[in-house]
Structure formats: structure tokens, C-alpha cells
Write a protein that holds these residues in place. Structure first.
Motif, short mmCIF file in Angstrom:
data_model
loop_
_atom_site.label_atom_id
_atom_site.label_comp_id
_atom_site.label_asym_id
_atom_site.label_seq_id
_atom_site.Cartn_x
_atom_site.Cartn_y
_atom_site.Cartn_z
N SER A 1 -35.78 -0.11 -66.78
CA SER A 1 -36.11 -1.55 -66.78
C SER A 1 -34.83 -2.38 -66.85
O SER A 1 -34.62 -3.17 -67.78
N PRO A 2 -33.94 -2.21 -65.87
CA PRO A 2 -32.61 -2.83 -65.95
C PRO A 2 -32.65 -4.34 -65.78
O PRO A 2 -33.54 -4.89 -65.15
N LYS A 3 -31.64 -5.00 -66.35
CA LYS A 3 -31.48 -6.44 -66.16
C LYS A 3 -30.82 -6.73 -64.81
O LYS A 3 -31.03 -7.78 -64.21
N ILE A 4 -29.98 -5.76 -64.36
CA ILE A 4 -29.36 -5.85 -63.04
C ILE A 4 -29.60 -4.52 -62.33
O ILE A 4 -29.39 -3.45 -62.91
N LEU A 5 -30.07 -4.58 -61.09
CA LEU A 5 -30.34 -3.37 -60.31
C LEU A 5 -29.47 -3.38 -59.06
O LEU A 5 -29.46 -4.35 -58.30
N ILE A 6 -28.72 -2.29 -58.88
CA ILE A 6 -27.82 -2.18 -57.73
C ILE A 6 -28.23 -0.97 -56.90
O ILE A 6 -28.20 0.17 -57.37
N PHE A 7 -28.64 -1.23 -55.64
CA PHE A 7 -28.99 -0.18 -54.69
C PHE A 7 -27.86 -0.06 -53.69
O PHE A 7 -27.60 -1.00 -52.93
N ASP A 8 -27.17 1.08 -53.67
CA ASP A 8 -26.06 1.28 -52.73
C ASP A 8 -26.54 2.11 -51.54
O ASP A 8 -26.36 3.33 -51.50
N ASP A 9 -27.18 1.43 -50.57
CA ASP A 9 -27.63 2.09 -49.34
C ASP A 9 -28.44 3.35 -49.65
O ASP A 9 -28.18 4.42 -49.08
N CYS A 10 -29.39 3.22 -50.57
CA CYS A 10 -30.15 4.41 -51.03
C CYS A 10 -31.52 4.51 -50.38
O CYS A 10 -32.38 5.28 -50.84
N LEU A 11 -31.78 3.74 -49.32
CA LEU A 11 -33.06 3.82 -48.63
C LEU A 11 -32.89 4.35 -47.21
O LEU A 11 -33.80 4.28 -46.39
N SER A 12 -31.72 4.88 -46.92
CA SER A 12 -31.41 5.32 -45.55
C SER A 12 -32.22 6.53 -45.11
O SER A 12 -32.45 6.72 -43.92
N ALA A 13 -32.66 7.37 -46.08
CA ALA A 13 -33.36 8.60 -45.72
C ALA A 13 -34.88 8.49 -45.82
O ALA A 13 -35.58 9.49 -45.69
#
Length: 596
Positions: free
Chosen positions: A506-518
Motif C-alpha cells: 500500500s505504497p504512498k509512491i508507486l514506481i513502475f519501471d517498464d514492468c508491463l512489457s511481457a
């Protein structure tokens, strides 16, 4: 010994193990030297009683003398046995203190090294390979343990035993003692010369072993690539070359040791010969007795062990010094990321980059150039750009995996360097581009970021990451064990488990680093919809290559060659007819081509 001085803090910590252990060494050696004196006295008694026995030949007193003689021999025999039993008892106590202490020090060292490894920055791991790191924390520590345990124990034992024996020799006859000890100076010179060789060769052997460990670890990790390209024979040959290099260096050290030990035994043999020759002359002169010669021969034989141990201990110390030097090299590396703040904070989610520039220290590649932007708390911001434009670098800097060279990163209007790093990262959910899953259950991988979670929380996170259906299809469901690096799962499943691991915090900041490519488009839309519900009012940063992934973002940053060249909403960027529009048209063309 300067490298081994790093161990003094451990010796101080376990001083109440070393002190009694040293006392036990002294006592055990006293019980080891006294039997020689008893045996010498017994030999004199035997020679005197034989003469007396022969003098009363044909008389009744001869039987009385025989009985007294037999009783005395039995007494001396039992006394020698008792003394050696006592020596054995205190040798046991000696090992139970000093050797156990070495195991405690080994435990502490491994924990200290591992703790230091964890404090080092990401750049350190980019510069060093895993095999070398593992070897310094295992093989090198084991060699150091041989110094803090057996080497120290036998050094104390050798010193105490040598002092007691030499003192006893001079107490009996100074001239004979000097002749017996005459070969020892030559031994000192040989040991000094061999020490240097052993130190150099030991250091080289450990380097070879690190290279070999790194090679094996890397090849096992890439076994699928090796099999796919049919390179088994090639990698076997490469391994054989590495093994041969290690074998040559090891054999070189063995040759030095092989010459060392016979030389020491030769010098001990010369001492024995001198003892018998000079001692025999003095017995004929009446200076000493035959029992004294027997006593000296026992002393010489007793010196054989400590002198032999001297060579072995020397080898252990030199190997330990070479290993400790390698350990110190890493322990002396300070972390690039320092955080002394202890106050906890509650993130709101505002992120601001002010003229941030960054160059990777290990490669010299300039990744970012005067980048400035602001993410307001609760915004959904997307970052897009070509490969190598600096997108992942932005994510790493937000996580403070690296520190910026120029400019500043502010979180809630505070410089990121002034924040409690552990507390800050604990409130940020980060899904890296390179997914890493541990060889553990799926449940434990999802719950990795928290100390205690319920099954319901794990299941909810899996549903939000659209991987729940896949998991319950497994026979063991959430208790399914994953292979190394999550090899049991497909690429898309690994990415979604990694996303679930971030969402469960339940983060206050969420960082997705190109993690939907697959993942496919449908699953991607489902994850983004769930994300919109979970992160409502919280800051989300999504790095992607596909525009379809980011078109609903509040703000889109377009990166190129380390600079922000465009920013705005999807429609605003399209109206600019710039790089974003070009990227959008190219992706539309690719999709149309695939459908055809």
C-alpha cells in the motif's frame, strides 16, 4: 600481520574464551614435559638396579631387589599414563575454548560482511561479480577462521611447549642443549623465506578461486542460453581452462610445502644425532647419565611436533593474511549512499527534480542532463522514450539507488539525501525493469516487503496484479515453490507477481519501471484499472514503451538522450506534432502491420 589486525576487535570481544584457553595450553604442556623427566629418572633407576641386581647374584636379596624394581617400574609407568591422561583432558578444554571461539568469530565475520554488502550502493554491484563477493564471504572467511582458531591455538601451544622444553634442557645440561638446538637458526631462515612465497601464492590462489566461482555462478544462471545455443562443450572447455589455472597455482603452493616439511624433519633428525653423539661423550665423561640422554631424545621428539606445526601454522597465517586483505578491500569501501537521519516521515508524494544531471560512475555514460520536472502528490505521471534515453535512471534516482551529481531531488520539499532512507523506501513501491523473484513460495515472494501479512492481503494483491487466476491453477497454489530467479513462471507471470509484491505494501509512491512489457493488452488494461483504484490520491509513476499504457496519465514526460524534450497530457503532446506524435504514429503502424 597488518591485515589481520582487523580481527583484534573480535579477540577483545571473546577475551574470556582466549584467556582460559591459553591457561589450558600451559597446563597441558606442563603435563606433557614432566613425563620426559619421569622417564629419564626411570632409565637411571633401571641401569642402577640392574647393576645392583647382578651384584647380589646367588643371594636371597636378589629376589627382594627384583620385587622393589618391578614395583618402581609399575609406579613410574602408571605415573606417566596419569600425566598423559591429564594432558589429554586439558587439551580437550583447550580445543573447547579456542576452537569454539573461532567458530563464533567466523559467524560474526560473515554477518558483518553481509551487513556491509547490503549497505553498499547499486554501483558497487555493477562493478563486482557475484562469485567474487560470495567467495570473500565464504572461502576467505573460512581461511581467516583457521587463523583465529587452529593457528592461534597451535602457536600458543608451540611457544609454551618450546619454552618448557628448552628450559628443561638447559636445566639438565647447557652444553648438550646448545648442540641439540644448533639447527634451529637455519630453520628460522627457511621459515622466513617460505613465508613470503606462501603469502604471494595464497593471494593468487584466492583470486583464481574467485574467478572460478564467478564463472560457474554465471554459467549456471545462464544455463538456458547455453543449451539454446548448444555451447555446452565450449563452456566445459572454458571451465577446464579456469580450473587448470587454479590447479597450477595450487600445485605451486603444494611444492613449496612439500619441500618445507622434509627440510624441517631433516633438521630435527640432525638434532637427535647430535644429542646421541654429544650426550654419549658426556655420559662417558660422567657429566650426565644415560637417563638424561633418554630425556633429551624425548624432548627432541616433542619438539618435532611444534616445529612441524610451525610450518603449518605459518602457512595458515599467510593464507589468512592474504584472505583478510581481500576481505578488508571490500570492508574499507564506504557506501556511496549515506543516510544518518533517524526521524520517520509520512510521505505525501510530491516529487521534484531540479536540474538533475547524472553520469554512471562505473561506465562514464551520461544518463541525465539538467532534468527538471515536478510530480504533484496524487498525480499519475508517465515517462516514455527510446531505449537508453534515461528512463530507468530516473526510477533509480527516485529510489536513491544512486545519488545525483548536480542538481537536487526533493521529496515533499525535502532533499532526498536528508530523509531516513529506510523509512522512505518502506513507503515506496518499486517494480524494476528486471524482475527478480526468490527461490521461495509465491506467497513469500508477494509478501517479501512486509514482516507480517495475512493470506487475504496476499490474495488481494495477486488479484490487483491480475495473477491470482494463474496462481490458483497451480497444484500447490500460493505455496508453489519457484525455481531460481522465478524460472517456474512465465515472463508475464513473473512481472505480475513482482507488481503484487509492490502493491501489497500500500505504497504512498508507486514506481513502475517498464514492468508491463511481457503482459498482453487485456491484462495490462486490467492491471491499470486496479491500479487506478488502489492508488487514488497517491503518486504513481509509470515508465513504459507503449503509448497505449500511458495515454490516461495526468502528465507524460518524453525523454530523449537524457533530456526531457516534451511534457504534457496525451492530447497536448499529440497536438505538438513532435517526437511523441511520431512515436504514437509508429506504434499505430506496428499494430496495423501485426493485424494484417
Amino acid at each position: 600481520m597488518k591485515h589481520l589486525s582487523r580481527l583484534n576487535k573480535y579477540f577483545l570481544k571473546y577475551k574470556w574464551w582466549i584467556i582460559p584457553g591459553s591457561i589450558f595450553v600451559v597446563i597441558s604442556n606442563i603435563f606433557g614435559v614432566v613425563p620426559a623427566q619421569v622417564i629419564g629418572y626411570a632409565v637411571d633407576l633401571i641401569s642402577e638396579n640392574i647393576q645392583l641386581f647382578n651384584l647380589f647374584a646367588g643371594f636371597d636379596r636378589q629376589a627382594i631387589i627384583y620385587n622393589i624394581f618391578s614395583s618402581n617400574l609399575l609406579f613410574f609407568g602408571l605415573l606417566v599414563i596419569a600425566l598423559y591422561l591429564l594432558r589429554g583432558l586439558f587439551l580437550f578444554f583447550m580445543r573447547q575454548t579456542i576452537i569454539l571461539m573461532s567458530r563464533h568469530i567466523e559467524f560474526d565475520m560473515k554477518n558483518d560482511i553481509y551487513q556491509h554488502y547490503q549497505e553498499l550502493s547499486l554501483g558497487f554491484y555493477r562493478r563486482n561479480n557475484t562469485g567474487d563477493l560470495m567467495n570473500r564471504a565464504t572461502e576467505d572467511v573460512n581461511r581467516v577462521r583457521m587463523y583465529v582458531g587452529p593457528a592461534i591455538m597451535y602457536t600458543i601451544n608451540t611457544f609454551v611447549l618450546s619454552v618448557l622444553i628448552i628450559w628443561s634442557m638447559f636445566d639438565v645440561n647447557s652444553k648438550l642443549a646448545i648442540y641439540c638446538l644448533l639447527p634451529l637458526p637455519f630453520l628460522v631462515v627457511i621459515i622466513y623465506y617460505v613465508n613470503t612465497l606462501i603469502f604471494k601464492k595464497s593471494g593468487k590462489i584466492q583470486e583464481r578461486l574467485s574467478d572460478l566461482s564467478s564463472f560457474v555462478q554465471e554459467r549456471f544462471s545462464g544455463i538456458r542460453i547455453i543449451k539454446s545455443y548448444v555451447r555446452e562443450d565450449y563452456t566445459r572447455n572454458m571451465f577446464e581452462i579456469q580450473s587448470n589455472d587454479y590447479k597450477k597455482d595450487s600445485m605451486s603452493l603444494v611444492k613449496v610445502s612439500a619441500l618445507f616439511y622434509p627440510t624441517m624433519l631433516l633438521l630435527i633428525g640432525l638434532s637427535t644425532i647430535l644429542t646421541i653423539y654429544i650426550g654419549g661423550i658426556q655420559v662417558m665423561n660422567g657429566s650426565i647419565t644415560a637417563g638424561n640422554i633418554a630425556e633429551f631424545i624425548i624432548y627432541i621428539n616433542q619438539l618435532t611436533f611444534p616445529v612441524t606445526m610451525l610450518g603449518w601454522v605459518t602457512s595458515l597465517i599467510q593464507r589468512a593474511a592474504a584472505s583478510q586483505k581481500r576481505i578488508n578491500e571490500f570492508l574499507d569501501i564506504p557506501s556511496d549512499i549515506q543516510s544518518n537521519e533517524t526521524a520517520e516521515i509520512e510521505l505525501k508524494g510530491n516529487i521534484r527534480f531540479d536540474n538533475v544531471s547524472f553520469t554512471y560512475p562505473d561506465t562514464g555514460i551520461e544518463a541525465l542532463k539538467n532534468v527538471s520536472f515536478e510530480v504533484n502528490a496524487g498525480e499519475f505521471v508517465a515517462i516514455i522514450g527510446k531505449t537508453g534515453s534515461g528512463k530507468s535512471t530516473l526510477a533509480n534516482l527516485m529510489m536513491r539507488m544512486y545519488d545525483v551529481e548536480n542538481g537536487a531531488i526533493n521529496i515533499d520539499k525535502k532533499n532526498i539525501k536528508t530523509l531516513n532512507l529506510k523509512d522512505y523506501r518502506g513507503q515506496v513501491g518499486f517494480v524494476p525493469q528486471e524482475v527478480f523473484l526468490f527461490s521461495d513460495t509465491i506467497k513469500n515472494n508477494i509478501a517479501f516487503g512486509l514482516d507480517a501479512v495475512t493470506d487475504e492481503e496476499v490474495h488481494t494483491a495477486a488479484k490487483n496484479a491480475s495473477v491470482y487466476t494463474n496462481i490458483i491453477d497451480f497444484e500447490e497454489k500460493f505455496e508453489t515453490m519457484l525455481g531460481e530467479r522465478g524460472i517456474t513462471l512465465s515472463g508475464g507471470q513473473k512481472q505480475r507477481v513482482s507488481i503484487a509484491r509492490a502493491l501489497i505494501k500500500s505504497p504512498k509512491i508507486l514506481i513502475f519501471d517498464d514492468c508491463l512489457s511481457a503482459v498482453d493488452t487485456k491484462t495490462e488494461e486490467e492491471i491499470l484499472q486496479n491500479l487506478g483504484k488502489i492508488m487514488a490520491g497517491k503518486t504513481s509513476i509509470l515508465i513504459a514503451h507503449r503509448i497505449s499504457t500511458i495515454k490516461n496519465a495526468d502528465k507524460i514526460l518524453v525523454l530523449d538522450n537524457g533530456k526531457i524534450i516534451e511534457q504534457g497530457t496525451h492530447n497536448e503532446l499529440l497536438s505538438l506534432n513532435g517526437s511523441y506524435k511520431e512515436l504514437y504514429n509508429n506504434q499505430l503502424l506496428e499494430e496495423e502491420t501485426r493485424t494484417i
